[in-house]
Design a protein around this motif. Structure first.
Motif, short mmCIF file in Angstrom:
data_model
loop_
_atom_site.label_atom_id
_atom_site.label_comp_id
_atom_site.label_asym_id
_atom_site.label_seq_id
_atom_site.Cartn_x
_atom_site.Cartn_y
_atom_site.Cartn_z
N VAL A 107 23.08 36.81 39.85
CA VAL A 107 23.26 38.26 39.94
C VAL A 107 24.47 38.58 40.80
O VAL A 107 24.62 38.08 41.91
CB VAL A 107 22.00 38.93 40.53
N MET A 108 25.36 39.44 40.27
CA MET A 108 26.58 39.83 40.98
C MET A 108 26.64 41.35 41.13
O MET A 108 26.30 42.07 40.19
CB MET A 108 27.81 39.34 40.19
N ARG A 109 27.07 41.78 42.30
CA ARG A 109 27.29 43.22 42.51
C ARG A 109 28.78 43.49 42.57
O ARG A 109 29.52 42.82 43.28
CB ARG A 109 26.63 43.68 43.81
N ILE A 110 29.23 44.49 41.80
CA ILE A 110 30.64 44.85 41.76
C ILE A 110 30.78 46.30 42.18
O ILE A 110 30.11 47.19 41.63
CB ILE A 110 31.24 44.62 40.36
N LYS A 111 31.65 46.55 43.15
CA LYS A 111 31.87 47.90 43.66
C LYS A 111 33.33 48.31 43.46
O LYS A 111 34.24 47.49 43.60
CB LYS A 111 31.53 47.96 45.16
N LYS A 112 33.50 49.58 43.17
CA LYS A 112 34.85 50.15 43.06
C LYS A 112 35.00 51.22 44.13
O LYS A 112 34.26 52.21 44.13
CB LYS A 112 35.06 50.75 41.67
N THR A 113 35.90 51.01 45.06
CA THR A 113 36.11 51.95 46.16
C THR A 113 37.56 52.41 46.22
O THR A 113 38.46 51.74 45.71
CB THR A 113 35.73 51.30 47.51
N ASN A 114 37.75 53.54 46.87
CA ASN A 114 39.09 54.11 47.03
C ASN A 114 39.38 54.21 48.52
O ASN A 114 38.86 55.08 49.21
CB ASN A 114 39.17 55.49 46.37
N SER A 137 43.17 44.89 41.40
CA SER A 137 43.23 45.40 40.04
C SER A 137 42.00 44.98 39.26
O SER A 137 41.40 43.94 39.54
CB SER A 137 44.50 44.91 39.33
N TYR A 138 41.68 45.78 38.25
CA TYR A 138 40.51 45.45 37.43
C TYR A 138 40.76 44.20 36.60
O TYR A 138 39.85 43.39 36.39
CB TYR A 138 40.16 46.62 36.51
N ASN A 139 41.99 44.00 36.13
CA ASN A 139 42.30 42.83 35.31
C ASN A 139 42.05 41.53 36.09
O ASN A 139 41.51 40.57 35.54
CB ASN A 139 43.75 42.87 34.84
N ALA A 140 42.45 41.52 37.35
CA ALA A 140 42.24 40.33 38.18
C ALA A 140 40.75 40.08 38.39
O ALA A 140 40.28 38.94 38.34
CB ALA A 140 42.95 40.50 39.52
N LEU A 141 40.00 41.15 38.60
CA LEU A 141 38.55 41.03 38.76
C LEU A 141 37.91 40.46 37.50
O LEU A 141 37.13 39.51 37.56
CB LEU A 141 37.94 42.39 39.09
N TYR A 142 38.26 41.04 36.35
CA TYR A 142 37.59 40.63 35.13
C TYR A 142 38.01 39.23 34.69
O TYR A 142 37.22 38.53 34.04
CB TYR A 142 37.86 41.62 33.99
N ASN A 143 39.21 38.80 35.05
CA ASN A 143 39.60 37.41 34.74
C ASN A 143 38.64 36.42 35.39
O ASN A 143 38.19 35.46 34.75
CB ASN A 143 41.03 37.16 35.21
N ASP A 144 38.33 36.66 36.67
CA ASP A 144 37.38 35.77 37.37
C ASP A 144 35.96 35.94 36.80
O ASP A 144 35.23 34.95 36.64
CB ASP A 144 37.37 36.08 38.87
N LEU A 145 35.58 37.17 36.52
CA LEU A 145 34.24 37.44 35.97
C LEU A 145 34.08 36.80 34.59
O LEU A 145 33.06 36.16 34.31
CB LEU A 145 34.00 38.94 35.88
N SER A 146 35.09 36.92 33.76
CA SER A 146 35.05 36.34 32.43
C SER A 146 34.96 34.81 32.49
O SER A 146 34.22 34.19 31.72
CB SER A 146 36.29 36.75 31.63
#
Length: 321
Positions: A65-72, A92-101
């Motif tokens: 189980v992973m928790r992902i947060k988006k903050t400003n 960046s979201y792309n960098a996050l999703y590369n690792d997640l994928s």
């Protein structure tokens, strides 16, 4: 759904169970938005809810189980990914999703993304509630136990195997507000309605263990439905009549529970001593070591293999023709 699927007693796929639940219009308000995890769905859910949970569709004990947060922060968007005690940040979201994928492909499992719930806390630990629902001896659905679970202070899941601890439901409710019987009744209603709905799709299903979270407004959310729930948390309650009833009902429809805990009250794995072999020479040594020196008996040592008895050779008589 084919006939073979409908005959199942236990369903492991969280995605399939979610599809079965959302057919009930009365339960829709208690089911957080859930989608299959992919590049678009995770991004859209983060933009909408800011906090999401990504988890394998098949799995138990809170593993994966992973928790992902988006903050400003300071007009800069930061993505934070936490799994167990590991925390990573991305710009960046792309960098996050590369690792997640990469992680999803490595597990070779379907993953789902679920709306994150801002759960209530008790003693700096996130709290959720396990509601146990079973068919009684009259084949009627009954809530046989409700218990609160508290997460490890630095983790995102409440499972005992991940450092979580149990708590009486009354203690948690009294901490959040004055004991509210209406809230308890609502939890029971959600449990019964969920079990009945799952039973429509899977008639052979005899029990359900619901994991329910309360948000800051004390609104219940169904995080997961376990069709083969562990009952070990209920063994740690002072009121032993709860676990006795659970075991009694389970025995009636052929379920036998494993009641020996694998983890202690602090979430540490209980290590069982290994049994020593009693075969061969090593077994003799082990038996001697485990006895008091004064009580040791002399044991005849096995005859060494290198000494062998040979029959006396008799020279063969030559036959002269």
């Amino acid at each position: 759904m084919n006939k073979k699927e409908s005959k199942k007693k236990y369903v492991s796929s969280k995605w399939i169970k979610t599809l079965a639940l959302i057919k009930n219009t009365d339960l829709k308000t208690y089911i957080p938005e859930t989608r299959k995890a992919n590049f678009e769905s995770v991004n859209e859910m983060l933009n909408k809810h800011h906090v999401v949970y990504v988890k394998p569709s098949r799995g138990s004990l809170g593993k994966g189980v992973m928790r992902i947060k988006k903050t400003n922060e300071n007009e800069e968007i930061i993505y934070e990914w936490q799994q167990d005690l590991e925390v990573k940040q991305y710009s960046s979201y792309n960098a996050l999703y590369n690792d997640l994928s990469h992680h999803i492909q490595k597990t070779k499992r379907l993953h789902i993304v679920q709306k994150g719930i801002d759960m209530v806390k008790y003693k700096d630990r996130s709290a959720d509630i396990r509601v146990m629902v079973q068919q009684n001896t009259n084949s009627e659905w009954e809530v046989t136990g409700i218990i609160a679970r508290l997460s490890h202070p630095k983790k995102v899941v409440t499972n005992i195997s991940s450092g979580g601890i149990i708590c009486n439901i009354e203690t948690l409710i009294n901490h959040l507000c004055q004991y509210d019987n209406n809230l308890i009744e609502k939890l029971k209603w959600i449990g019964l309605e969920t079990a009945k709905q799952m039973n429509k799709t899977y008639p052979n299903m005899k029990e359900s263990g619901l994991d329910i979270a309360l948000d800051q407004n004390l609104h219940p959310w169904i995080l997961e439905v376990n069709t083969k729930p562990s009952v070990i948390p209920f063994t740690r309650l002072e009121d032993k009549s709860i676990i006795e009833k659970i075991v009694l009902y389970g025995k009636d429809y052929g379920r036998h529970y494993y009641l020996k805990p694998k983890f202690d009250v602090k979430g540490n794995r209980i290590i069982k001593p290994k049994k020593r072999s009693r075969k061969g020479g090593k077994g003799i040594t082990n038996i001697l070591e485990n006895t008091h020196p004064e009580k040791r008996q002399k044991v005849a040592k096995p005859f060494p293999r290198k000494y062998k008895r040979y029959r006396k050779r008799i020279p063969s008589k030559k036959v002269i023709l």
